[in-house]
Motif scaffolding. Structure first.
Motif, PDB file in Angstrom:
ATOM      1  N   CYS A 122      -5.055   3.383  10.749  1.00 26.66           N
ATOM      2  CA  CYS A 122      -5.264   2.600   9.528  1.00 26.66           C
ATOM      3  C   CYS A 122      -6.689   2.759   9.010  1.00 26.66           C
ATOM      4  N   ALA A 123      -7.645   2.994   9.911  1.00 19.85           N
ATOM      5  CA  ALA A 123      -9.007   3.309   9.454  1.00 19.85           C
ATOM      6  C   ALA A 123      -9.002   4.609   8.664  1.00 19.85           C
ATOM      7  N   ASP A 124      -8.252   5.603   9.129  1.00 21.43           N
ATOM      8  CA  ASP A 124      -8.114   6.849   8.371  1.00 21.43           C
ATOM      9  C   ASP A 124      -7.535   6.573   6.986  1.00 21.43           C
ATOM     10  N   SER A 125      -6.514   5.739   6.938  1.00 19.85           N
ATOM     11  CA  SER A 125      -5.876   5.397   5.671  1.00 19.85           C
ATOM     12  C   SER A 125      -6.841   4.653   4.756  1.00 19.85           C
ATOM     13  N   TYR A 144     -14.111  13.660   1.977  1.00 19.98           N
ATOM     14  CA  TYR A 144     -14.359  12.673   0.937  1.00 19.98           C
ATOM     15  C   TYR A 144     -15.775  12.747   0.390  1.00 19.98           C
ATOM     16  N   GLY A 145     -16.650  13.477   1.059  1.00 17.40           N
ATOM     17  CA  GLY A 145     -17.917  13.872   0.476  1.00 17.40           C
ATOM     18  C   GLY A 145     -18.926  12.781   0.201  1.00 17.40           C
ATOM     19  N   SER A 193     -14.228  12.121   8.167  1.00 15.81           N
ATOM     20  CA  SER A 193     -13.657  12.404   6.848  1.00 15.81           C
ATOM     21  C   SER A 193     -14.539  11.877   5.718  1.00 15.81           C
ATOM     22  N   MET A 194     -15.290  10.810   5.970  1.00 12.57           N
ATOM     23  CA  MET A 194     -16.152  10.225   4.941  1.00 12.57           C
ATOM     24  C   MET A 194     -17.464  10.973   4.787  1.00 12.57           C
ATOM     25  N   ASN A 195     -18.032  11.439   5.887  1.00  9.45           N
ATOM     26  CA  ASN A 195     -19.401  11.940   5.902  1.00  9.45           C
ATOM     27  C   ASN A 195     -19.468  13.392   5.426  1.00  9.45           C
ATOM     28  N   GLY A 196     -19.985  13.584   4.220  1.00  8.26           N
ATOM     29  CA  GLY A 196     -20.089  14.922   3.672  1.00  8.26           C
ATOM     30  C   GLY A 196     -21.044  15.817   4.425  1.00  8.26           C
ATOM     31  N   ALA A 212     -10.137   4.807   4.782  1.00  8.63           N
ATOM     32  CA  ALA A 212     -11.163   5.728   4.306  1.00  8.63           C
ATOM     33  C   ALA A 212     -10.661   6.494   3.089  1.00  8.63           C
ATOM     34  N   ARG A 213      -9.438   6.983   3.182  1.00 10.99           N
ATOM     35  CA  ARG A 213      -8.847   7.727   2.063  1.00 10.99           C
ATOM     36  C   ARG A 213      -8.725   6.831   0.833  1.00 10.99           C
TER      37      ARG A 213
END
Length: 352
Positions: free
Chosen positions: A208-211, A265-266, A256-259, A213-214
């Motif tokens: 759910c953290a992945d979800s 997600y950049g 996934s968040m950290n560009g 973040a998206r």
């Protein structure tokens, strides 16, 4: 790239201001933050303010310490992204107190004006929780933030036996809020958002953290908010960036968040950028201690259109001692056994 500043700076300020001088000599007042009129950057803070704790509560605190800390920095906050504010009434209190601290007007929006009860472990003091975005009115003005399109609900897994089955959470405290702002000084637009994800004890699983973040990434550009020149988002994830607090074993949502880690997600994590990814530096910038473990679960992220990473600088994670020292420097007294929150805040200059 400089390391994140620590308690030493705040303590040195306090010592300098309280050092003995000639008998009867007046002590110089500390220099206070001024309005930021530089068009190249915004001074931004994020923090879980724990319902503005005071000394007489079931879970006591001294939230003004954080305000005193910010008053001793170079610039007043242009944007304050905050979690765990008890609806419109408490937001109004916070705005009023910020005007008293900084000498100018602040405005804000809240996800839920009258949040339903739920969450918190301190009884009535923290029963009502919502999330807010606040801005300095002399520089920024609101262009868009209208319910219901300015809000979104974080997800959780209601069935412990199905941790990857994520649906919208059932707590007001996990409803995010966003605002599109116009920067009169820079003549640019900014989308700022605040979120609070469910605790692990309330279905805040890794999936759910992945979800979440998206969804956080998507929400910044949906419903008319995608026209900005700069995107700011801060919040309490209740999930750490890494399993060992700062080492190179990043959790999937954070990667996934950290560009800077190649995340899709950049976003730029202002603390990661200030530490240049150094594990020891990152570990020292924990934001909460639970069961004796230091964890970084509070974040300030920024990105530009098209996935470009903005320059960030002067990142800070104010320690509780720094808040005490600032209070002492500005008022001559402090409840040193009380912290400004259970969470340490984050601040940085975010450049266009």
């Amino acid at each position: 790239m400089g390391r994140v500043r620590t308690v030493a700076a705040g303590l040195l300020v306090a010592l300098a201001l309280t050092a003995p001088g000639p008998a009867g000599a007046a002590q110089a007042a500390p220099a206070e933050a001024v309005a930021n009129n530089d068009p190249d950057f915004l001074q931004v803070y994020d923090g879980n303010l724990e319902n503005l704790p005071i000394s007489t509560e079931n879970c006591p605190g001294d939230w003004h310490d954080l305000m005193y800390y910010m008053r001793l920095q170079d610039y007043r906050p242009d944007v304050l992204i905050a979690q765990q504010i008890g609806g419109q009434k408490q937001l109004t209190t916070l705005l009023t107190r910020m005007e008293e601290h900084f000498g100018e007007r602040y405005e804000g929006v809240v996800a839920e004006a009258n949040p339903a009860p739920g969450g918190g472990v301190c009884g009535s003091d923290k029963t009502y929780q919502s999330n807010v975005v606040i801005w300095r009115a002399d520089r920024l003005e609101l262009l868009l933030s209208q319910s219901p399109d300015n809000r979104w609900q974080a997800q959780y897994a209601p069935d412990p036996d199905a941790p990857a089955t994520c649906v919208n959470n059932n707590q007001a405290r996990t409803k995010g809020v966003k605002a599109l702002l116009y920067d009169r000084v820079a003549e640019r637009q900014v989308t700022a958002a605040s979120f609070h994800w469910p605790t692990q004890g309330h279905g805040g699983t890794a999936a759910c953290a992945d979800s979440n973040a998206r969804e956080t990434h998507d929400e910044l550009t949906e419903d008319g908010y995608g026209v900005a020149d700069l995107y700011l988002v801060g919040g309490d994830t209740n999930r750490a960036a890494s399993t060992t607090n700062g080492q190179d074993d990043w959790t999937s949502w954070y990667r996934s968040m950290n560009g800077d880690l190649g995340g899709a997600y950049g976003f730029r994590d202002v603390v990661y950028a200030e530490c240049a990814g150094a594990p020891a530096c990152l570990a020292d910038q924990w934001t909460i201690i639970t069961s004796g473990n230091e964890r970084r679960i509070d974040f300030l992220f920024a990105r530009k259109p098209g996935g470009a990473l903005p320059v960030t600088s002067h990142a800070v994670v104010p320690t509780f001692d720094e808040g005490d020292a600032a209070d002492l420097a500005l008022t001559g007294t402090d409840n040193e056994h009380l912290d400004y929150s259970d969470h340490r805040a984050i601040g940085a200059r975010v450049h266009y």
